[in-house]
Design a protein around this motif. Structure first.
Motif, PDB file in Angstrom:
ATOM      1  N   SER A   1      25.045  41.099  50.296  1.00  0.00           N
ATOM      2  CA  SER A   1      25.131  41.598  49.120  1.00  0.00           C
ATOM      3  C   SER A   1      25.398  43.464  49.885  1.00  0.00           C
ATOM      4  CB  SER A   1      23.392  41.525  49.457  1.00  0.00           C
ATOM      5  OG  SER A   1      23.115  40.985  49.286  1.00  0.00           O
ATOM      6  N   GLN A   2      26.509  42.737  49.238  1.00  0.00           N
ATOM      7  CA  GLN A   2      27.782  44.155  50.172  1.00  0.00           C
ATOM      8  C   GLN A   2      28.089  44.647  48.539  1.00  0.00           C
ATOM      9  OE1 GLN A   2      27.948  45.770  53.319  1.00  0.00           O
ATOM     10  NE2 GLN A   2      26.907  44.106  54.089  1.00  0.00           N
ATOM     11  N   PRO A   3      28.874  45.818  48.844  1.00  0.00           N
ATOM     12  CA  PRO A   3      28.770  46.938  47.726  1.00  0.00           C
ATOM     13  C   PRO A   3      30.466  45.960  47.041  1.00  0.00           C
ATOM     14  CG  PRO A   3      28.379  48.929  49.259  1.00  0.00           C
ATOM     15  CD  PRO A   3      28.271  46.786  49.593  1.00  0.00           C
TER      16      PRO A   3
ATOM     17  N   ILE B   1      39.944  37.704  46.388  1.00  0.00           N
ATOM     18  CA  ILE B   1      38.864  36.915  45.842  1.00  0.00           C
ATOM     19  C   ILE B   1      37.393  35.917  46.771  1.00  0.00           C
ATOM     20  CG2 ILE B   1      38.318  34.271  44.316  1.00  0.00           C
ATOM     21  CD1 ILE B   1      40.878  34.789  42.890  1.00  0.00           C
ATOM     22  N   HIS B   2      38.339  36.009  48.198  1.00  0.00           N
ATOM     23  CA  HIS B   2      36.681  35.239  49.188  1.00  0.00           C
ATOM     24  C   HIS B   2      37.091  36.018  49.801  1.00  0.00           C
ATOM     25  CE1 HIS B   2      39.656  36.126  52.147  1.00  0.00           C
ATOM     26  NE2 HIS B   2      40.684  35.816  52.743  1.00  0.00           N
ATOM     27  N   VAL B   3      37.053  37.403  49.929  1.00  0.00           N
ATOM     28  CA  VAL B   3      36.684  38.977  50.402  1.00  0.00           C
ATOM     29  C   VAL B   3      35.877  38.739  48.905  1.00  0.00           C
ATOM     30  CG1 VAL B   3      36.228  41.162  50.511  1.00  0.00           C
ATOM     31  CG2 VAL B   3      38.068  39.952  51.521  1.00  0.00           C
ATOM     32  N   PHE B   4      35.482  39.400  47.677  1.00  0.00           N
ATOM     33  CA  PHE B   4      34.612  39.335  47.024  1.00  0.00           C
ATOM     34  C   PHE B   4      32.894  38.003  47.477  1.00  0.00           C
ATOM     35  CE2 PHE B   4      32.759  38.111  42.993  1.00  0.00           C
ATOM     36  CZ  PHE B   4      31.991  39.844  42.214  1.00  0.00           C
ATOM     37  N   ILE B   5      33.792  36.555  47.424  1.00  0.00           N
ATOM     38  CA  ILE B   5      32.428  36.261  47.430  1.00  0.00           C
ATOM     39  C   ILE B   5      31.623  36.636  48.955  1.00  0.00           C
ATOM     40  CG2 ILE B   5      32.239  33.620  48.573  1.00  0.00           C
ATOM     41  CD1 ILE B   5      34.341  32.945  46.936  1.00  0.00           C
ATOM     42  N   TRP B   6      32.447  37.062  49.394  1.00  0.00           N
ATOM     43  CA  TRP B   6      31.642  38.231  50.942  1.00  0.00           C
ATOM     44  C   TRP B   6      31.176  38.364  50.606  1.00  0.00           C
ATOM     45  CZ3 TRP B   6      31.285  42.242  54.339  1.00  0.00           C
ATOM     46  CH2 TRP B   6      31.182  41.583  55.250  1.00  0.00           C
ATOM     47  N   GLN B   7      31.224  39.638  49.776  1.00  0.00           N
ATOM     48  CA  GLN B   7      30.341  40.627  49.516  1.00  0.00           C
ATOM     49  C   GLN B   7      29.256  40.318  48.712  1.00  0.00           C
ATOM     50  OE1 GLN B   7      33.436  43.299  47.764  1.00  0.00           O
ATOM     51  NE2 GLN B   7      34.453  44.044  48.794  1.00  0.00           N
TER      52      GLN B   7
END
Length: 367
Positions: free
Chosen positions: A116-118, A106-112
Motif C-alpha cells: 500500500s505504498q504510493p 513492474i516488480h517494484v510496482f507490485i511491491w508498492q
C-alpha cells in the motif's frame, strides 16, 4: 595442430546456476529481513532454509562471472573485436537497459501495491545489476583478450602450464583473498551494486576466460582433483555452519567460495559434458527467464501469501509460479516476436528454432 572439443558442461552449469538463483530469490521471501532489501515478505518464515541457501550464497554470483568470462573466450574464436562488442551489446547491454526501464519497474510496482505504498515508476538495475558489470568487463579487458588471442602461440602454452599445475587453484584463492583484504566488504555475500561485487566479479571473469584459454590440460587437472575439492568445500562449509554460525571471516569465506566453484567445474566436466533436447531448449530459455522471473516471483508471492498456507507449500507455489510464468512468456511471446526477444538476449529471429551447438574449445597439442 589444433583440435576441437565440444563443451556442453558450461552450458549446463549456466542453466543450473540461473535456476538456483530463481530458487534463492524465492527463499528470500521467507526470511525475516526480506522486506528490508525490497522483497515481498511472508509472515511465515523458513529460517532453516537459509542454512542451505548460505552454502549457495558464497559462490552463486561468482560462478556466473566465471562462466561469463568463459563465454567471452568462446565467442572470440570466430570474432574480431568489433563483432564481439556488437554481439555482447545485443546479448548483455540491450537486455540490461530493457530490464532497468521495463522489467524492474513492474516488480517494484507490485511491491508498492502489496504494501500500500504510493505507486510510482521506479527504474533501476535491480536483479540485473551484474549485466552492467559484465559488459564493462568486456570493454575494459578487450585489449588484453585480443592480445592473448593474437599471441596465443607464445602465451597459451605458458598459461596452460600454470593453470594445469595441481596448485593452480591457489591463484584464484589468492586473488579472492586479496580482494576482501583490500576492499573490506561489509559482507562477502553482498555482491549487488557494491565495490566488492564489482572487483570480485572482475577477478572471476578474468580467471574464467583464462580457464578456457589455457586448454584441455586445466580441465583434466581439475577433473583428477574433484574429490579433493569437494571434501575441502564441504569441510569449510561445515566449519562455517558449526563454529561460526554461518558468519565466518571474509578470508575464510573467500577460500570456501573458490573451493565450491572448482568443485562445480570439475564435477560438471565429468558428468555434464553431453547434450540433449533439454539443454537445447533451456540454454536459450534460461537467460530471458531470469530477466523476467522477478515479476512472477513478486506476483506469485502477493497472490499466495494471503492464503496463509504452510510456509513450505507457499514457497513451492512461489517457485512454481515464478518458473512457469516466466517460461510461458518466453514460449508465447519472446520466441515468436523476434524484436521483443532481442530485448531479452535472444539473438535474432533466424536463431529461433535452430539446432543447438555448444561452445567449442580449441585445444592445442601442447596443452
Amino acid at each position: 595442430m589444433k583440435t576441437t572439443e565440444r563443451r556442453y558442461d558450461i552450458d549446463w552449469l549456466r542453466v543450473i546456476a540461473i535456476a538456483l538463483l530463481l530458487i534463492y530469490h524465492s527463499a528470500i521471501v521467507f526470511q525475516p529481513w526480506g522486506v528490508l532489501i525490497g522483497f515481498i515478505q511472508s509472515n511465515k518464515g523458513l529460517s532453516w532454509l537459509w542454512v542451505a541457501m548460505s552454502m549457495l550464497n558464497v559462490w552463486r554470483i561468482p560462478l556466473l562471472f566465471f562462466v561469463s568470462g568463459m563465454g567471452v573466450c568462446f565467442a572470440m574464436r570466430k570474432r574480431n573485436w568489433k563483432q564481439l562488442v556488437w554481439e555482447r551489446s545485443k546479448r548483455i547491454l540491450l537486455p540490461f537497459i530493457v530490464g532497468m526501464f521495463v522489467i524492474v519497474p513492474i516488480h517494484v510496482f507490485i511491491w508498492q501495491r502489496y504494501y500500500s505504498q504510493p505507486l510510482s515508476y521506479d527504474w533501476g538495475r535491480g536483479h540485473l545489476w551484474f549485466l552492467g558489470n559484465i559488459f564493462s568487463y568486456v570493454i575494459i579487458l578487450l585489449p588484453v583478450f585480443y592480445l592473448l588471442k593474437h599471441k596465443a602461440d607464445v602465451v597459451q602454452g605458458y598459461v596452460s602450464k600454470v593453470f594445469s599445475h595441481p596448485l593452480s587453484i591457489l591463484i584464484a584463492i589468492s586473488l579472492f583473498v586479496i580482494e576482501v583484504v583490500v576492499v573490506k566488504p561489509d559482507s562477502f555475500e553482498l555482491y549487488a551494486m557494491t565495490l566488492h561485487g564489482y572487483v570480485l566479479g572482475f577477478i572471476a571473469f578474468l580467471i574464467g576466460f583464462l580457464m578456457v584459454y589455457s586448454g584441455k590440460a586445466f580441465w583434466q587437472r581439475v577433473l583428477s582433483m574433484r574429490w579433493i575439492y569437494l571434501t575441502l568445500a564441504i569441510t569449510f562449509y561445515l566449519v562455517r555452519v558449526i563454529k561460526y554460525e554461518l558468519i565466518a571471516s571474509h578470508i575464510f569465506t573467500a577460500i570456501e567460495s573458490i573451493l565450491w566453484i572448482y568443485t562445480i567445474f570439475s564435477f560438471g566436466y565429468r558428468y555434464l559434458n553431453h547434450s540433449n533436447k533439454a539443454l537445447a531448449y533451456l540454454s536459450k530459455a534460461a537467460y530471458p527467464v531470469y530477466i523476467l522471473h522477478m515479476i512472477f516471483l513478486y506476483w506469485g508471492a502477493s497472490l499466495l501469501i494471503p492464503f496463509q498456507m504452510p510456509a513450505f507449500i507457499t514457497f513451492a507455489g512461489v517457485n512454481l509460479f515464478s518458473f512457469a510464468g516466466s517460461l510461458l512468456v518466453y514460449e508465447l511471446l519472446l520466441k515468436r516476436i523476434w524484436w521483443i526477444g532481442l530485448g531479452f538476449g535472444l539473438n535474432t529471429a533466424r536463431n529461433i528454432g535452430q539446432k543447438h551447438y555448444a561452445p567449442k574449445i580449441l585445444v592445442s597439442n601442447k596443452a
